[in-house]
Write a protein that holds these residues in place. Structure first.
Motif, PDB file in Angstrom:
ATOM      1  N   GLN A   1       0.818  -1.842   7.610  1.00 42.78           N
ATOM      2  CA  GLN A   1       2.147  -2.155   7.084  1.00 42.78           C
ATOM      3  C   GLN A   1       3.097  -1.050   7.553  1.00 42.78           C
TER       4      GLN A   1
ATOM      5  N   TYR B   1       0.851  -1.192   0.000  1.00 42.77           N
ATOM      6  CA  TYR B   1       0.000   0.000   0.000  1.00 42.77           C
ATOM      7  C   TYR B   1       0.892   1.249   0.000  1.00 42.77           C
ATOM      8  N   SER B   2       0.730   2.145   0.965  1.00 42.27           N
ATOM      9  CA  SER B   2       1.447   3.423   0.911  1.00 42.27           C
ATOM     10  C   SER B   2       2.920   3.340   1.277  1.00 42.27           C
ATOM     11  N   VAL B   3       3.406   2.189   1.690  1.00 34.46           N
ATOM     12  CA  VAL B   3       4.859   2.028   1.810  1.00 34.46           C
ATOM     13  C   VAL B   3       5.503   2.279   0.449  1.00 34.46           C
ATOM     14  N   THR B   4       4.731   2.056  -0.613  1.00 37.24           N
ATOM     15  CA  THR B   4       5.194   2.341  -1.974  1.00 37.24           C
ATOM     16  C   THR B   4       5.721   3.761  -2.078  1.00 37.24           C
ATOM     17  N   LYS B   5       5.065   4.698  -1.423  1.00 39.65           N
ATOM     18  CA  LYS B   5       5.485   6.099  -1.488  1.00 39.65           C
ATOM     19  C   LYS B   5       6.929   6.266  -1.014  1.00 39.65           C
TER      20      LYS B   5
ATOM     21  N   SER C   1      -2.724   9.799  -2.224  1.00 39.67           N
ATOM     22  CA  SER C   1      -2.172   8.598  -2.856  1.00 39.67           C
ATOM     23  C   SER C   1      -2.323   8.657  -4.370  1.00 39.67           C
TER      24      SER C   1
ATOM     25  N   SER D   1       4.966   3.792   5.978  1.00 39.97           N
ATOM     26  CA  SER D   1       3.713   3.288   6.529  1.00 39.97           C
ATOM     27  C   SER D   1       2.673   3.106   5.442  1.00 39.97           C
ATOM     28  N   GLY D   2       1.888   2.020   5.552  1.00 48.03           N
ATOM     29  CA  GLY D   2       0.833   1.745   4.582  1.00 48.03           C
ATOM     30  C   GLY D   2      -0.448   1.304   5.258  1.00 48.03           C
ATOM     31  N   SER D   3      -1.523   1.323   4.517  1.00 51.76           N
ATOM     32  CA  SER D   3      -2.836   0.951   5.043  1.00 51.76           C
ATOM     33  C   SER D   3      -2.810  -0.420   5.702  1.00 51.76           C
TER      34      SER D   3
ATOM     35  N   PHE E   1       0.870   3.572  -4.372  1.00 53.83           N
ATOM     36  CA  PHE E   1       0.533   2.222  -3.915  1.00 53.83           C
ATOM     37  C   PHE E   1       1.001   1.258  -4.998  1.00 53.83           C
TER      38      PHE E   1
END
Length: 389
Positions: A333, A109-113, A213, A328-330, A263
């Motif tokens: 994560q 998820y937002s760890v991608t950022k 996002s 941090s992700g949804s 994401f």
């Protein structure tokens, strides 16, 4: 028992309290100094595999287990899938829920950022990007600026890295009405890279923080791709994932072939550890500086306040009173980088039916059409998939 040890134990009470990173203070306070030694003194590099090491005294499994039970829902029906601790470069703790193991990739998820942020740093180090102050429009000369949106010309890379571009954020009506990820939404010449120039800007750059996002992150990802003249995933494999030994990574892309910026990544928890360890080492891996050290030291949030935001990294919910910070992700994560503790902590999680019901009742097209299907389709064990039905 030292004050630091007591604080660490108490912190486990909120260690896995998963919050939604939406609200932010408009202004980030003064810069804080990066604290902690770079732990390359240990000479341990888990490029091909992990050495196991002793568990640090401050990490107490029974305490963690109490707050972090794998087999039941916690905090809004979020299931815990894994927790790993890397201490002084060695794997000190590793545990998985049923259906997960060290070889099973997990949605980020937002760890991608945060990965995108790292790639910005890599490109700066190679001279492909001049610096974070470079204007975004330099990379998108074909972009058209709508009347009343002229301040978009002032957007810099740093504005996108800190979500202060002035673009509408997640959940805002303007952002949800603009479906940049669908072919045809931008006309025949579909290019998701110009998303930031098409979605409405609600404030001048640098004035407010608005977590997104969508359009801004997509433009940032495409900006790096244009700067290095390569597909972003291929560039990441060559310059980041490959050197670190991160072999499990997959990255979803939009219809135009550009990888999603907000994401879309998946990887194993062990590869998450590798990425965190790179930051713990100030961007150095083995004998090579992968990310410029000065970029890494500017990455953590410039405030110790809860939910402060840096270069696509959050102030950690683990230890908000020290120099720790996290990707941090949804659904919980995270990759927590802890310089003062010579450690990286990774956690992954999945949602259950209660959380799913809450999210699907919101009118968020981005979540319903892209993110929610990815939850069920990308590596989730059947036991959890059944609970989404």
């Amino acid at each position: 028992m030292s004050t630091k040890v007591v604080a660490m134990i108490l912190s486990f009470l909120s260690f896995f309290a998963f919050w939604s990173p939406n609200a932010q203070p408009n202004n980030i306070p003064e810069t804080r100094e990066y604290v902690g030694e770079v732990p390359d003194k240990y000479g341990v590099w888990p490029t091909k595999g992990f050495e196991t090491g002793p568990r640090p005294a401050w990490f107490i499994p029974p305490v963690a287990k109490t707050a972090y039970v794998f087999q039941r829902p916690i905090n809004g029906n979020v299931f815990s899938d894994s927790v790993l601790v890397l201490h002084k470069g060695k794997l000190a703790y590793e545990d998985y829920a049923e259906g997960w193991d060290k070889d099973t990739p997990h949605q980020m998820y937002s760890v991608t950022k945060s990965i995108v942020s790292a790639l910005v740093g890599v490109a700066i180090g190679e001279g492909k990007i001049k610096g974070v102050d470079q204007k975004v429009i330099d990379f998108f000369p074909e972009a058209k600026i709508a009347p009343g949106q002229e301040s978009k010309r002032d957007m810099t890379i740093e504005h996108l890295l800190t979500h202060t571009s002035g673009l509408s954020g997640d959940g805002d009506k303007e952002a949800m009405e603009y479906v940049w990820w669908e072919p045809g939404s931008l006309g025949k010449a579909y290019d998701s890279g110009i998303a930031a120039f098409e979605t409405p800007q609600v404030a001048a750059p640098g004035k407010v923080h608005s977590y997104s996002s969508g359009a801004g992150m997509q433009t940032l990802a495409c900006l790096v791709s244009r700067a290095v003249k390569m597909n972003l995933f291929e560039y990441a494999k060559k310059k980041l994932f490959g050197p670190l030994g991160m072999t499990s990574v997959a990255w979803d892309a939009a219809a135009d072939g550009n990888n999603y910026g907000g994401f879309g990544l998946s990887m194993t928890p062990r590869d998450m550890l590798r990425f965190g360890y790179l930051y713990l080492n100030n961007g150095r891996w083995e004998d090579k500086q992968i990310i410029p050290a000065d970029y890494v030291t500017r990455t953590p949030p410039r405030s110790k306040a809860a939910q402060a935001y840096g270069y696509l990294f959050w102030n950690t919910t683990l230890l908000p009173f020290d120099a720790s910070y996290e990707a941090s992700g949804s659904f919980g994560q995270f990759i927590a980088v802890m310089p003062e503790w010579d450690a990286v902590i990774v956690r992954t999680g999945s949602i259950g039916p209660i959380t799913k019901a809450i999210y699907t009742k919101t009118p968020d097209k981005l979540f319903e059409s892209i993110l929610l299907p990815m939850i069920a389709m990308k590596g989730m064990p059947w036991r959890y998939f059944k609970e989404l039905l």
